[in-house]
Design an enzyme around this catalytic site. Structure first.
Site, PDB file in Angstrom:
ATOM      1  CG  ASP A  22      -1.561   7.804   0.207  1.00 13.65           C
ATOM      2  OD1 ASP A  22      -0.533   8.473   0.068  1.00 13.65           O
ATOM      3  OD2 ASP A  22      -2.467   7.758  -0.646  1.00 13.65           O
TER       4      ASP A  22
ATOM      5  CG  ASP B  14      -1.628   1.275   1.462  1.00 14.37           C
ATOM      6  OD1 ASP B  14      -2.347   1.697   0.548  1.00 14.37           O
ATOM      7  OD2 ASP B  14      -1.438   1.882   2.537  1.00 14.37           O
TER       8      ASP B  14
END
Length: 226
Positions: free
Chosen positions: A14, A12
């Site tokens: 952010d 991932d």
């Protein structure tokens, strides 16, 4: 020839690789202000980071009609781009401690491929990769433009298809319950990180958790029994 199977580490972005909460919160404030609406509390905004904008915005503005939601989504995109341009992506979305070194170390291993599965748009991810000089780092890049929102497994399934890596030889690193539920749904090992936007208690679908990038190499060795 090595007998080691090809492996894939999906990240991932952010809340996992970079801390972009300043721009996220700032852009959300501008989008809601321009619509004449009160800005949702910080915890609510960070709680939906990782979802695609068309999914998260109705959660933050449940009383808004479809036209207003569309304006909020576009307003957020425009504001985010503006804020990022003011500082540059490397400053507005800095790496978490150890993130760049971890990427470099994994990238140097010939049997490990790196990928991204993010709620960002392709444009947003491209800008971030450019800002941090990560061109060529990720062989598979899955973004919100082309998939259902997390926690649907589509992003990970496409990453596996792109790379030809079996699910048991892939892991997903993320900071939210959406990442871990996506990993679980795709049949890959979810590794929750403690420094992001969801609490450890929310990462119930994670198979493992780490408190720093320093812990990642040993954990991968354990998972893959190197």
């Amino acid at each position: 020839m090595s007998d080691t199977p090809l492996r894939l580490v999906i990240f991932d972005v952010d809340g996992t690789l970079v801390d972009s909460q300043s721009d996220i919160l700032g852009a959300m404030h501008l989008a809601f202000s321009n619509e004449g609406l009160p800005t949702p509390p910080r915890a609510e905004v960070l709680g939906v980071v990782g979802l695609s904008l068309d999914v998260l915005m109705p959660q933050l503005a449940p009383d808004a009609d479809s036209a207003a939601l569309a304006r909020l989504v576009q307003g957020y995109k425009d504001a985010y781009m503006s804020l990022r341009a003011q500082q540059g992506g490397a400053i507005s979305s800095p790496f978490y401690p150890g993130a760049r070194d971890a990427l470099a170390a994994l990238h140097a291993q010939p049997d490990i491929l790196l990928g991204v599965a993010t709620g960002k748009s392709k444009r947003g991810l491209d800008k971030l990769i450019e800002a941090h000089g990560l061109e060529g780092m990720f062989v598979t890049q899955q973004v919100a433009d082309f998939h259902p929102s997390k926690p649907h497994p589509s992003m990970i399934l496409q990453a596996l298809s792109d790379t030809g890596v079996d699910a048991e030889n892939a892991v997903m690193l993320g900071d939210t319950s959406f990442d871990m539920e996506m990993a679980q749904a795709a049949g890959v090992t979810g590794i929750g990180v403690s420094w992001g936007y969801h609490t450890a208690a929310q990462l119930t679908a994670a198979k493992h958790r780490i408190d720093s990038f320093d812990a990642l190499p040993a954990l991968l060795d354990t998972i893959w029994k190197v």
